[in-house]
Design a protein around this motif. Structure first.
Motif, PDB file in Angstrom:
ATOM      1  N   SER A 122      -8.911   8.907 -11.906  1.00 25.56           N
ATOM      2  CA  SER A 122      -9.991   8.690 -10.965  1.00 25.56           C
ATOM      3  C   SER A 122     -10.431   7.238 -11.090  1.00 25.56           C
ATOM      4  N   LYS A 123     -10.545   6.530  -9.961  1.00 27.43           N
ATOM      5  CA  LYS A 123     -10.958   5.133 -10.014  1.00 27.43           C
ATOM      6  C   LYS A 123     -12.491   5.067 -10.148  1.00 27.43           C
ATOM      7  N   ASN A 124     -13.010   3.853 -10.312  1.00 31.86           N
ATOM      8  CA  ASN A 124     -14.461   3.680 -10.460  1.00 31.86           C
ATOM      9  C   ASN A 124     -15.242   4.312  -9.321  1.00 31.86           C
ATOM     10  N   LYS A 126     -14.490   6.887  -7.808  1.00 30.04           N
ATOM     11  CA  LYS A 126     -14.206   8.336  -7.866  1.00 30.04           C
ATOM     12  C   LYS A 126     -13.088   8.776  -6.924  1.00 30.04           C
ATOM     13  N   SER A 127     -12.426   7.814  -6.255  1.00 29.35           N
ATOM     14  CA  SER A 127     -11.305   8.210  -5.407  1.00 29.35           C
ATOM     15  C   SER A 127     -10.087   8.408  -6.308  1.00 29.35           C
ATOM     16  N   PRO A 128      -9.154   9.273  -5.891  1.00 32.40           N
ATOM     17  CA  PRO A 128      -8.015   9.531  -6.773  1.00 32.40           C
ATOM     18  C   PRO A 128      -6.960   8.436  -6.684  1.00 32.40           C
ATOM     19  N   VAL A 129      -6.217   8.250  -7.759  1.00 32.81           N
ATOM     20  CA  VAL A 129      -5.073   7.337  -7.731  1.00 32.81           C
ATOM     21  C   VAL A 129      -4.022   7.958  -8.649  1.00 32.81           C
ATOM     22  N   ALA A 160      -3.407  -5.892  -1.551  1.00 31.08           N
ATOM     23  CA  ALA A 160      -3.034  -4.489  -1.720  1.00 31.08           C
ATOM     24  C   ALA A 160      -4.181  -3.706  -2.346  1.00 31.08           C
ATOM     25  N   GLU A 161      -4.116  -2.381  -2.184  1.00 33.41           N
ATOM     26  CA  GLU A 161      -5.269  -1.556  -2.589  1.00 33.41           C
ATOM     27  C   GLU A 161      -5.491  -1.493  -4.108  1.00 33.41           C
ATOM     28  N   GLU A 162      -4.403  -1.343  -4.873  1.00 33.62           N
ATOM     29  CA  GLU A 162      -4.581  -1.053  -6.298  1.00 33.62           C
ATOM     30  C   GLU A 162      -4.563  -2.311  -7.162  1.00 33.62           C
ATOM     31  N   ASP A 163      -5.121  -2.182  -8.377  1.00 34.83           N
ATOM     32  CA  ASP A 163      -4.959  -3.256  -9.367  1.00 34.83           C
ATOM     33  C   ASP A 163      -4.764  -2.600 -10.730  1.00 34.83           C
ATOM     34  N   GLY A 193      -3.719   7.934   2.095  1.00 37.96           N
ATOM     35  CA  GLY A 193      -3.866   9.392   2.148  1.00 37.96           C
ATOM     36  C   GLY A 193      -3.536  10.011   0.797  1.00 37.96           C
ATOM     37  N   THR A 194      -4.040   9.395  -0.282  1.00 42.93           N
ATOM     38  CA  THR A 194      -3.753   9.950  -1.622  1.00 42.93           C
ATOM     39  C   THR A 194      -4.213  11.412  -1.710  1.00 42.93           C
ATOM     40  N   LYS A 195      -5.315  11.737  -1.022  1.00 42.99           N
ATOM     41  CA  LYS A 195      -5.799  13.133  -1.063  1.00 42.99           C
ATOM     42  C   LYS A 195      -4.787  14.069  -0.404  1.00 42.99           C
TER      43      LYS A 195
HETATM   44 MG   LIG Z   1      -7.226   4.972  -2.430  1.00 41.45          MG
END
Ligand SMILES: [Mg+2]
Ligand SMILES: Nc1ncnc2c1ncn2[C@@H]1O[C@H](COP(=O)(O)O)[C@@H](OP(=O)(O)O)[C@H]1O
Ligand SMILES: [Mg+2]
Ligand SMILES: [Mg+2]
Length: 385
Positions: A73-75, A77-80, A107-110, A174-176
């Protein structure tokens, strides 16, 4: 004033396929004399298709064997998942191999969470997945270390903007949906001078045939679509297994009663009550088609439905990687994408899209009716609060 502005020719004026005109104003001159340069993004498009397809295969593998430990869970609270990180590392690596000299990625992630204590096992799993993909592909004779993978993820920290070229990546949009076993997309676009000039959407779970309300499912339920578009070149779709591409077009439906509409599966991402008010005003008869991710833009580009409505709840700021690839895929297929005030989306202002209320998408014929229904419904909803 130093200006490197790129103007996209109106659709009707576009002549040569895979070319568009770029107006470059010299920084040493304050005059408005413009040099017209024909630009082609053939190499960039081929690299984007390859990178997105590699990432799609990695994601498919992870989705098949999804383990609870693969989800963080990212900061916010969205899933990764390991697949989001693996996809981002792989796309970043593949693009840097092709364009080592001039590489910028938003890009979205780090890697921040992956560098924390206790994340080593997850990083090793991501590294293994990335290396397996590289080995299976066979084009790159390298093995990445865990640090190489973290660095590849972090090369997505660019801020984008109106100058120069920037790749824009959502490694899993659409990770969910991905976690539910539903729709998701690997979405990759290229900005040049603040405009989206190409986009690729890999949708591993999207059926090859229509998912619209009246859609026919293919007899063997084949899934896995790759949509791609280059400015001035139209939109194409091909099966993710690599067989040949077909040109696609948005629907020609003019009567809203015959139109169907897409929206987010997640009610937290878009106000379903507002969409249903708009649909009611338009006289849309079909129930909403609710699916995750930019697969909605892909499906719309081939005419599965006529309208996509997205109205985030107050305070949410849309990000460019959630719309850049989808936007060009739809516009090159003849569609229109605007915010709720009728303004085109502006990808030149960094990683956020600053827009009015929401995003609406449809064909040229339906847009005036849709726009009026949207304005009226927003007013009505506000008055009822
Ligand atoms: Mg995301
Ligand atoms: N509260 C919110 N409102 C609107 N969009 C949101 C949201 N929270 C997350 N999202 C975005 O919605 C995207 C998914 O789109 P959709 O709703 O069309 O399935 C997410 O992409 P990721 O899954 O890449 O994080 C995320 O960026
Ligand atoms: Mg996303
Ligand atoms: Mg994502």
């Amino acid at each position: 004033m130093s200006l490197n502005c790129l103007r996209v020719v109106p659709h009707s004026l576009k002549k040569p396929r895979f070319f568009h005109l770029s107006y470059l104003r010299s920084s040493s001159s304050s005059s408005s004399s413009a040099v017209i340069v024909a630009m082609s993004y053939t190499k960039e498009l081929a690299a984007a298709k390859k990178a997105a397809s590699l990432a799609a295969h990695l994601c498919q593998k992870v989705q098949k064997a999804l383990l609870q430990s693969d989800v963080q869970s990212k900061n916010d609270k969205s899933p990764v998942t390991v697949a989001d990180y693996g996809s981002q590392a792989l796309v970043s690596f593949a693009l840097q191999q092709e364009f080592p000299a001039d590489f910028s990625l938003v890009a979205e992630e780090d890697s921040e969470d992956l560098r924390k204590d206790g994340a080593q096992e997850t990083v090793e799993r991501i590294t293994k997945l990335v290396n397996e993909s590289i080995t299976n592909d066979g084009s790159y004779n390298v093995t990445l270390s865990t640090e190489d993978v973290l660095k590849a993820i972090d090369s997505g920290r660019s801020e984008g903007g109106s100058q120069g070229r920037h790749w824009v990546l959502d490694p899993i949009d659409g990770t969910k949906g991905f976690l539910r076993g539903d729709q998701y997309a690997i979405a990759l676009a290229l900005l040049d001078g603040g405009k989206v000039v190409l986009g690729v959407l890999a949708c591993p779970n999207l059926p090859l045939t229509s998912i619209g309300a009246a859609g026919q499912h293919s007899p063997n339920n084949e899934v896995g679509c790759l949509f791609f578009a280059e400015v001035g070149g139209g939109t194409y779709m091909q099966p993710l297994d690599g067989s040949s591409a077909v040109k696609v077009q948005v629907t020609a439906v003019e009567n809203p009663e015959e139109a169907s509409f897409f929206e987010s599966y997640e009610a937290a991402h878009s106000m379903h009550d507002l969409s249903s008010l708009i649909a009611q005003k338009l006289g849309v008869k079909a129930p909403p088609v609710r699916i995750d991710s930019q697969a909605k833009y892909g499906a719309l580009s081939r005419g599965d439905g006529a309208i996509y409505l997205r109205f985030p709840h107050k305070g949410y700021r849309e990000k460019i990687w959630d719309h850049a690839a989808g936007c060009i895929v739809v516009t090159e297929a003849g569609g229109v994408v605007t915010d709720a005030a009728g303004k085109p989306l502006d990808f030149s202002r960094g990683k956020y899209l600053d827009l009015d209320t929401g995003i609406i998408v449809t064909n040229q014929k339906l847009m005036p009716l849709l726009f009026s229904a949207v304005r009226e419904s927003i007013k009505e909803k506000a008055a009822s609060l």
